[in-house]
Design a protein around this motif. Structure first.
Motif, PDB file in Angstrom:
ATOM      1  N   TRP A   1      -6.858  -6.958  -8.089  1.00 25.90           N
ATOM      2  CA  TRP A   1      -5.664  -6.415  -8.745  1.00 25.90           C
ATOM      3  C   TRP A   1      -5.219  -7.363  -9.852  1.00 25.90           C
ATOM      4  O   TRP A   1      -5.243  -8.589  -9.678  1.00 25.90           O
ATOM      5  CB  TRP A   1      -4.519  -6.238  -7.740  1.00 25.90           C
ATOM      6  N   ASP A   2      -4.778  -6.786 -10.963  1.00 25.40           N
ATOM      7  CA  ASP A   2      -4.285  -7.631 -12.056  1.00 25.40           C
ATOM      8  C   ASP A   2      -2.814  -7.349 -12.334  1.00 25.40           C
ATOM      9  O   ASP A   2      -2.342  -7.535 -13.448  1.00 25.40           O
ATOM     10  CB  ASP A   2      -5.118  -7.424 -13.323  1.00 25.40           C
ATOM     11  N   PHE A   3      -2.104  -6.880 -11.302  1.00 28.59           N
ATOM     12  CA  PHE A   3      -0.667  -6.631 -11.455  1.00 28.59           C
ATOM     13  C   PHE A   3       0.060  -7.281 -10.278  1.00 28.59           C
ATOM     14  O   PHE A   3      -0.510  -7.445  -9.188  1.00 28.59           O
ATOM     15  CB  PHE A   3      -0.366  -5.131 -11.519  1.00 28.59           C
ATOM     16  N   PRO A   4       1.321  -7.670 -10.466  1.00 28.81           N
ATOM     17  CA  PRO A   4       2.070  -8.312  -9.377  1.00 28.81           C
ATOM     18  C   PRO A   4       2.313  -7.345  -8.216  1.00 28.81           C
ATOM     19  O   PRO A   4       2.567  -6.146  -8.428  1.00 28.81           O
ATOM     20  CB  PRO A   4       3.397  -8.700 -10.048  1.00 28.81           C
TER      21      PRO A   4
ATOM     22  N   ASP B   1      -5.785   1.898  -1.094  1.00 32.81           N
ATOM     23  CA  ASP B   1      -5.507   3.196  -1.706  1.00 32.81           C
ATOM     24  C   ASP B   1      -4.159   3.198  -2.417  1.00 32.81           C
ATOM     25  O   ASP B   1      -4.012   3.755  -3.512  1.00 32.81           O
ATOM     26  CB  ASP B   1      -5.573   4.311  -0.663  1.00 32.81           C
ATOM     27  N   ARG B   2      -3.177   2.534  -1.835  1.00 30.67           N
ATOM     28  CA  ARG B   2      -1.846   2.504  -2.436  1.00 30.67           C
ATOM     29  C   ARG B   2      -1.837   1.655  -3.701  1.00 30.67           C
ATOM     30  O   ARG B   2      -1.201   2.009  -4.705  1.00 30.67           O
ATOM     31  CB  ARG B   2      -0.827   1.998  -1.420  1.00 30.67           C
ATOM     32  N   ALA B   3      -2.562   0.547  -3.678  1.00 32.35           N
ATOM     33  CA  ALA B   3      -2.655  -0.290  -4.878  1.00 32.35           C
ATOM     34  C   ALA B   3      -3.410   0.436  -5.991  1.00 32.35           C
ATOM     35  O   ALA B   3      -3.022   0.369  -7.162  1.00 32.35           O
ATOM     36  CB  ALA B   3      -3.339  -1.612  -4.534  1.00 32.35           C
ATOM     37  N   VAL B   4      -4.485   1.133  -5.633  1.00 30.53           N
ATOM     38  CA  VAL B   4      -5.242   1.900  -6.626  1.00 30.53           C
ATOM     39  C   VAL B   4      -4.368   2.995  -7.224  1.00 30.53           C
ATOM     40  O   VAL B   4      -4.396   3.244  -8.442  1.00 30.53           O
ATOM     41  CB  VAL B   4      -6.522   2.487  -5.984  1.00 30.53           C
ATOM     42  N   ASN B   5      -3.586   3.674  -6.383  1.00 33.80           N
ATOM     43  CA  ASN B   5      -2.669   4.697  -6.882  1.00 33.80           C
ATOM     44  C   ASN B   5      -1.658   4.105  -7.859  1.00 33.80           C
ATOM     45  O   ASN B   5      -1.331   4.712  -8.886  1.00 33.80           O
ATOM     46  CB  ASN B   5      -1.932   5.366  -5.723  1.00 33.80           C
ATOM     47  N   ALA B   6      -1.137   2.925  -7.517  1.00 35.96           N
ATOM     48  CA  ALA B   6      -0.163   2.273  -8.392  1.00 35.96           C
ATOM     49  C   ALA B   6      -0.785   1.971  -9.750  1.00 35.96           C
ATOM     50  O   ALA B   6      -0.163   2.183 -10.798  1.00 35.96           O
ATOM     51  CB  ALA B   6       0.343   0.981  -7.737  1.00 35.96           C
TER      52      ALA B   6
ATOM     53  N   ILE C   1       6.699   1.675  -8.333  1.00 31.95           N
ATOM     54  CA  ILE C   1       6.041   0.877  -9.368  1.00 31.95           C
ATOM     55  C   ILE C   1       7.020   0.727 -10.523  1.00 31.95           C
ATOM     56  O   ILE C   1       7.534   1.728 -11.047  1.00 31.95           O
ATOM     57  CB  ILE C   1       4.734   1.543  -9.861  1.00 31.95           C
ATOM     58  N   SER C   2       7.289  -0.493 -10.935  1.00 29.81           N
ATOM     59  CA  SER C   2       8.223  -0.734 -12.039  1.00 29.81           C
ATOM     60  C   SER C   2       7.554  -0.446 -13.380  1.00 29.81           C
ATOM     61  O   SER C   2       6.330  -0.287 -13.461  1.00 29.81           O
ATOM     62  CB  SER C   2       8.742  -2.165 -12.004  1.00 29.81           C
ATOM     63  N   GLY C   3       8.353  -0.394 -14.422  1.00 29.87           N
ATOM     64  CA  GLY C   3       7.843  -0.037 -15.736  1.00 29.87           C
ATOM     65  C   GLY C   3       6.790  -0.974 -16.280  1.00 29.87           C
ATOM     66  O   GLY C   3       5.993  -0.586 -17.143  1.00 29.87           O
ATOM     67  N   ASP C   4       6.764  -2.215 -15.791  1.00 30.11           N
ATOM     68  CA  ASP C   4       5.748  -3.173 -16.241  1.00 30.11           C
ATOM     69  C   ASP C   4       4.488  -3.139 -15.380  1.00 30.11           C
ATOM     70  O   ASP C   4       3.591  -3.962 -15.546  1.00 30.11           O
ATOM     71  CB  ASP C   4       6.318  -4.590 -16.281  1.00 30.11           C
ATOM     72  N   GLY C   5       4.423  -2.182 -14.425  1.00 31.09           N
ATOM     73  CA  GLY C   5       3.232  -2.016 -13.605  1.00 31.09           C
ATOM     74  C   GLY C   5       3.232  -2.766 -12.292  1.00 31.09           C
ATOM     75  O   GLY C   5       2.274  -2.667 -11.524  1.00 31.09           O
ATOM     76  N   ALA C   6       4.294  -3.509 -12.002  1.00 27.59           N
ATOM     77  CA  ALA C   6       4.347  -4.273 -10.754  1.00 27.59           C
ATOM     78  C   ALA C   6       4.614  -3.350  -9.567  1.00 27.59           C
ATOM     79  O   ALA C   6       5.418  -2.421  -9.658  1.00 27.59           O
ATOM     80  CB  ALA C   6       5.427  -5.345 -10.837  1.00 27.59           C
ATOM     81  N   TYR C   7       3.940  -3.646  -8.457  1.00 28.06           N
ATOM     82  CA  TYR C   7       4.185  -2.893  -7.215  1.00 28.06           C
ATOM     83  C   TYR C   7       5.392  -3.512  -6.518  1.00 28.06           C
ATOM     84  O   TYR C   7       5.405  -4.707  -6.215  1.00 28.06           O
ATOM     85  CB  TYR C   7       2.952  -2.957  -6.304  1.00 28.06           C
ATOM     86  N   GLN C   8       6.415  -2.681  -6.240  1.00 32.06           N
ATOM     87  CA  GLN C   8       7.682  -3.188  -5.724  1.00 32.06           C
ATOM     88  C   GLN C   8       7.887  -2.964  -4.226  1.00 32.06           C
ATOM     89  O   GLN C   8       8.837  -3.507  -3.653  1.00 32.06           O
ATOM     90  CB  GLN C   8       8.844  -2.533  -6.489  1.00 32.06           C
ATOM     91  N   GLY C   9       7.022  -2.184  -3.589  1.00 30.38           N
ATOM     92  CA  GLY C   9       7.208  -1.879  -2.169  1.00 30.38           C
ATOM     93  C   GLY C   9       7.204  -0.378  -1.957  1.00 30.38           C
ATOM     94  O   GLY C   9       6.907   0.401  -2.870  1.00 30.38           O
TER      95      GLY C   9
END
Length: 266
Positions: free
Chosen positions: A95-98, A110-115, A140-148
């Motif tokens: 993954w290359d996003f927070p 699967d959830r990370a791929v969806n994000a 997922i926030s506007g900058d692509g970070a997964y928030q929970g």
């Protein structure tokens, strides 16, 4: 050509992706006892029907929430395609996003791929709803970070629990109730109303709470087999993309290929 494999708790989806376009997809029940040879007999026959030679597969990427299925898929890749498969979230496909959760490594692939796919396809803050064995809600926030997010029992699991733990209730299909009233006049209608509208109410309630907590405009993207059914009976979804996970795997595979090319040039 890319062979993308999405291993869920209920089904494994194999898809052929060419130049970023999904050419075809096949589904088989998840069974950790299934050997690489059994996968190959099934998969190579389907590829022959599509007139795709095994030599056309240049890359294989796997997203899995079933660890015990990993080994046989790796053997499938090595024995029948001469490839070492990429694994979503690892190595060149990391993954290359927070990921802003307590234990990032526990987030389902699967959830990370969806994000990843949702952020690539839609602007701004997002809520992704995935209808699988469980129904998940991911922020997922506007900058692509997964928030929970949220994990809820899938509607099929809920129905199975109801039927399997009662003596006289019949098994019913998951569908929109036949009656427009929410006061059922027979057992089947009462079950259909409870399961279907109860699930819609759960989704609407959770999404309303998530939006209130986010505090900014956001879009709701739905994926998974039942998304289209629910879309017809609620306005909570801004878009439905049944192929979100496969698109995310294609993005990851392309990124891994780019990284490998950069290393080779270096």
């Amino acid at each position: 050509m890319l062979l993308a494999v999405d291993v869920g708790n209920t089904n494994v989806v194999f898809a052929l992706i060419e130049a970023g376009t999904i050419r075809t997809r096949w589904r088989i029940a998840t069974d950790v006892r299934r050997t690489a040879d059994e996968y190959a007999v099934w998969l190579l026959q389907l590829m022959a029907i599509e007139e795709v030679e095994r030599s056309a597969i240049a890359t294989m990427i796997v997203s899995s929430v079933v660890p015990r299925a990993r080994h046989n898929l790796e053997v499938l890749a090595q024995k029948y395609f001469g490839l070492n498969p990429l694994h979503a979230g690892e190595g060149a496909a990391a993954w290359d996003f927070p990921i802003h959760v307590d234990e990032p490594r526990t987030l389902g692939a699967d959830r990370a791929v969806n994000a990843l796919a949702a952020h690539a396809g839609f602007d701004g803050d997002l809520i992704v709803v995935d209808f699988g064995t469980a129904t998940t809600f991911d922020v997922i926030s506007g900058d692509g970070a997964y928030q929970g997010g949220i994990i809820a029992p899938g509607i099929n699991l809920s129905l199975d629990a109801l039927v399997n733990n009662t003596a006289k209730l019949p098994r019913i299909a998951i569908d929109h109730p036949r009656t427009t009233s929410v006061t059922g006049r027979n057992t089947e209608d009462q079950m259909q109303i409870g399961v279907f509208w109860g699930y819609v109410a759960m989704m609407e309630g959770l999404i309303a709470r998530l939006k209130a907590e986010i505090g900014r405009p956001c879009r709701v993207i739905a994926t998974g087999g039942l998304a289209l059914l629910f879309q017809r009976h609620t306005r909570i979804f801004d878009a439905v993309d049944a192929d979100l996970t496969l698109k995310g795997l294609a993005i990851l595979a392309a990124r891994a290929e780019s990284l490998n090319e950069e290393k080779f040039r270096a």
